[in-house]
Every structure is written in C-alpha cells, then in structure tokens.
Design a protein around this motif. Structure first.
Motif, short mmCIF file in Angstrom:
data_model
loop_
_atom_site.label_atom_id
_atom_site.label_comp_id
_atom_site.label_asym_id
_atom_site.label_seq_id
_atom_site.Cartn_x
_atom_site.Cartn_y
_atom_site.Cartn_z
N VAL A 122 0.85 -1.19 0.00
CA VAL A 122 0.00 0.00 0.00
C VAL A 122 0.90 1.24 0.00
O VAL A 122 1.84 1.34 0.78
N TRP A 123 0.56 2.17 -0.88
CA TRP A 123 1.28 3.44 -0.97
C TRP A 123 0.30 4.57 -0.73
O TRP A 123 -0.83 4.55 -1.21
N ASP A 124 0.74 5.55 0.05
CA ASP A 124 -0.09 6.69 0.43
C ASP A 124 0.23 7.90 -0.43
O ASP A 124 1.40 8.30 -0.53
N ASN A 125 -0.78 8.46 -1.05
CA ASN A 125 -0.61 9.70 -1.81
C ASN A 125 -0.73 10.85 -0.81
O ASN A 125 -1.75 10.99 -0.14
N ILE A 126 0.34 11.65 -0.71
CA ILE A 126 0.34 12.75 0.26
C ILE A 126 0.36 14.12 -0.43
O ILE A 126 0.43 15.14 0.23
N GLY A 127 0.30 14.12 -1.74
CA GLY A 127 0.29 15.35 -2.52
C GLY A 127 0.33 15.01 -3.99
O GLY A 127 0.44 13.83 -4.36
N SER A 128 0.27 16.01 -4.82
CA SER A 128 0.30 15.79 -6.27
C SER A 128 1.64 15.18 -6.67
O SER A 128 2.69 15.80 -6.50
N GLY A 129 1.61 13.93 -7.15
CA GLY A 129 2.84 13.25 -7.54
C GLY A 129 3.75 12.91 -6.37
O GLY A 129 4.95 12.80 -6.55
N GLU A 130 3.17 12.72 -5.18
CA GLU A 130 3.96 12.41 -3.99
C GLU A 130 3.38 11.19 -3.27
O GLU A 130 2.24 11.22 -2.80
#
Length: 107
Positions: A80-88
């Motif tokens: 699982v990967w967390d999106n913390i911003g645009s392209g992050e």
C-alpha cells in the motif's frame, strides 16, 4: 463513514467525492515511523524517483491510497502506498495509521 463507503462515493459525482476526501484528509494526519527519514516518490513504488525526503518526526495527510511495490518497514510489509500530494507517494509500511488496511479512499 467506512473506507468502503468513501470509495463508493468517489466513483460518482465529482463534487460530493471531493468534499468527502477533503474532509477526511483534513481530519487526520499520521506520523512517520520514529527515527526514520522517509523518501517521497513520484509514484507508488521504489522504482519511481525521489522528489523529497520527510524529516524525522514528520506527519502526513493521506489523500488516497493505492497498491505498488512491496516494502518492508517498521510497521510490517505492505504494498500500500499513500498519496500525500500531487505526484507524492510514501510507503504505508513507514506510516503509523493504526491499521493494516486502507484508511483513505483508493486512488
């Protein structure tokens, strides 16, 4: 509201889903594992470039979550990967969410 319900809302009209996502993201931030600096990558995997590094003690707001490269970290092994911003993106194995599953809508 459960994650499952949030995911169902996200598939419909953009305006309500946006409001739910924004409220959920604003409601909680999660700490990076103590003693770790964490690479923020341009996509959900270790093959993506590092765009910045989070310092020890940082907290993140998770916009959405998706699957990617498996990573072993202080909170177990996870894809699982967390999106913390645009392209992050950061690996969920380094974020203390209190759950082994999803805590945000899927990206």
């Amino acid at each position: 509201m459960s994650v499952e319900q949030t995911q169902d809302i996200g598939g419909g009209d953009e305006t309500p889903a946006e409001g739910v996502t924004t409220m959920a993201a604003a409601a909680a931030s999660y700490p990076v594992a103590p003693g770790h600096r964490l690479n923020v990558r341009s996509g959900p995997g270790t093959g993506y470039s590092v765009v910045r590094v989070l310092s020890e003690g940082a907290r993140v707001r998770i916009n959405c979550q998706t699957t990617g490269t498996w990573v072993s970290g202080p909170y177990g092994s996870s894809n699982v990967w967390d999106n913390i911003g645009s392209g992050e993106y950061v690996s969920d194995a380094y974020i203390y969410t209190g759950s082994d599953g999803y805590v945000a809508p899927r990206c």
